[in-house]
Scaffold this active site. Structure first.
Site, short mmCIF file in Angstrom:
data_model
loop_
_atom_site.label_atom_id
_atom_site.label_comp_id
_atom_site.label_asym_id
_atom_site.label_seq_id
_atom_site.Cartn_x
_atom_site.Cartn_y
_atom_site.Cartn_z
N ASN A 131 0.84 -1.20 0.00
CA ASN A 131 0.00 0.00 0.00
C ASN A 131 0.88 1.25 0.00
O ASN A 131 1.94 1.27 0.60
CB ASN A 131 -0.92 0.03 1.22
CG ASN A 131 -1.99 1.08 1.07
OD1 ASN A 131 -2.93 0.92 0.30
ND2 ASN A 131 -1.82 2.20 1.77
N GLU A 194 -0.71 1.20 -4.98
CA GLU A 194 -0.82 2.50 -5.66
C GLU A 194 0.40 2.75 -6.54
O GLU A 194 0.34 3.56 -7.46
CB GLU A 194 -1.01 3.63 -4.64
CG GLU A 194 -2.40 3.69 -3.99
CD GLU A 194 -2.62 2.66 -2.88
OE1 GLU A 194 -1.70 1.88 -2.58
OE2 GLU A 194 -3.74 2.64 -2.31
N ASP A 243 -5.77 20.92 8.88
CA ASP A 243 -5.90 19.98 7.75
C ASP A 243 -6.68 20.62 6.59
O ASP A 243 -6.80 21.83 6.52
CB ASP A 243 -6.55 18.67 8.24
CG ASP A 243 -6.07 17.46 7.45
OD1 ASP A 243 -6.08 17.51 6.20
OD2 ASP A 243 -5.68 16.45 8.06
MN MN Z 1 -4.60 1.60 -0.73
#
Ligand code: MN
Length: 442
Positions: A131, A194, A243
């Site tokens: 990931n 990804e 954020d």
């Molecule tokens: Mn992912």
């Protein structure tokens, strides 16, 4: 970017404490901005790399009208990148000393200096699942960072390692290709790396290198890589941190990353990413726009565009333009949009003659084509975004609003048409001349 006139250089000596973030926040038009003299560091900083749609399209060698297809194709047909042995990022390999890196302090209430542009990659304990995602990292001391892990894919890998009482090896890469940042912001299903999505976006021209001291892989072309281990036992207070909404996210106990090795290019450039800035909003929003576009296209024959607007934090508000075929299309488009992006709170559907990137035109469409009694959808007690300060903090529940600001088909169309003035050649010439004068004077 230099050749295209998209880059500017700041030669004044500026501090990574608030000065770089202030300049990034208040400089208009979001150019690529190089900070050539950073107070206390012999490292340059660059910001705003992905801060405009145009630059993201240039990086992906595509055009705005094909961008969603590029993202959707990469998600559907990810392709494993090659692994190479050597890369310029191995020019310097050294013991971690995080204070040598110009990590920025962005907002006055932030808990400390935060790395915000890093992609973090990890593999499952058996090595089968990889990931890559973006996480904020708070600098705690020379070797330790606190990482914000929302319960998504990296959290799941970390939980798997934790069950075996092991730390999770991670590669933290800073200064990567825009495609890698964009791919890391996409959410392909758990199990799809990804990196493979990025490699597809880059037409199979992407390569990884293996870290020296941990079981993790990083982009070979990175500027700097921190090799680390997310502790299975140690936590630290993380936050507050401004954020994407530009409001402070709360303080929580979060896992600690111990940095065990650092490698970087000799003359590496540190990449800054301003929280709540256009770059943050675009990177988070674009993959969602593509998902909404895809979902709405399935229920409405002709979707022109989707904009997760800057004012809506690139996350909470969508404006969608369609070529309406039958009455009711806009409502179906609204339902599809809410289903495809669970954090979406307010959505507006307009006709294709409205420029969805121009907030004044969108408002005009609501003013002249919308009747709340017929065109408003309210969905109470739905799950929304944890980042929305107005959502119920305990339950996370929110109210969603859909606005159908398209013209009804049953009445004659002329009534809703934008009135136009014919522009002759002479008028166009005068306007063009006046434009130059006005630009100079104001
Ligand atoms: Mn992912």
């Amino acid at each position: 970017m230099e050749d295209l006139g998209e880059a500017v250089h700041v030669w004044d000596r500026v501090s990574p404490n608030f000065e770089i973030s202030a300049i990034m926040k208040f400089i208009p038009q979001s150019p690529v901005i190089f900070f050539e003299n950073v107070d206390g560091y012999n490292v340059r900083v660059v910001g705003n790399i992905c801060a405009t749609r145009r630059r993201i399209c240039l990086a992906l060698e595509t055009t705005p009208d094909k961008l969603y297809d590029v993202i959707l194709d990469a998600m559907r047909q990810p392709k494993q990148p090659k692994i190479v042995d050597d890369s310029p990022v191995k020019e310097v390999i050294e013991e971690p000393r995080l204070s040598k890196i110009p990590i920025l302090k962005h907002f006055e209430g932030d808990a400390g200096p935060y790395i915000t542009s890093a992609i973090i990659s990890a593999r499952s304990p058996d090595g089968t699942i990889e990931n890559v995602s973006v996480h904020r990292l708070l600098m705690l001391d020379e070797k330790r960072l606190a990482i914000r892990l929302v319960p998504r894919h990296l959290f799941r890998l970390w939980s798997m390692a934790k069950e075996c009482k092991r730390d999770l090896d991670v590669a933290i890469a800073i200064g990567v290709h825009p495609a890698v940042l964009l791919a890391a912001s996409c959410s392909p299903p758990f199990g799809v790396s990804e990196y493979n999505v990025a490699n597809k976006m880059l037409k199979d021209n992407f390569a990884l290198i293996k870290c020296e001291k941990v079981e993790a892989y990083a982009p070979a072309e990175s500027e700097i890589i921190l090799e680390g281990k997310i502790s299975h036992s140690e936590e630290a207070l993380e936050g507050p941190f401004a954020d994407i909404t530009g409001t402070y996210d709360a303080q929580r106990f979060q896992p600690v990353v111990e940095v065990v090795n650092v490698m970087h290019r000799e003359d590496y450039i540190y990449q800054a990413l301003l929280p709540a800035g256009p770059e943050h909003i675009l990177l988070m929003g674009l993959p969602r726009e593509a998902a909404i576009y895809d979902a709405v296209s399935r229920v409405v024959p002709s979707v022109k565009g989707v904009n997760l607007s800057i004012g809506g934090c690139g996350w909470l508000h969508a404006v969608i333009s369609i070529n309406k075929q039958t009455d009711g299309d806009a409502k179906n488009a609204l339902l599809a949009a809410f289903a495809s992006h669970p954090s979406l709170k307010h959505a507006i559907v307009v006709d294709s003659d409205i420029d969805i990137f121009n907030p004044v035109e969108v408002e005009w469409s609501i003013a002249t084509r919308f009747q709340a009694e017929e065109d408003l959808i309210i969905i109470r007690n739905a799950r929304g975004s944890t980042l929305d300060p107005s959502a119920d903090m305990e339950t996370g529940l929110t109210t969603k609003v859909g606005v159908d600001a398209t013209c009804p088909l049953k009445v004659q169309k002329g009534k809703f048409e934008k009135a136009k003035i014919p522009i002759t050649e002479k008028a166009a010439k005068v306007i063009e001349n006046l434009r130059h004068v006005c630009a100079k004077n104001f």
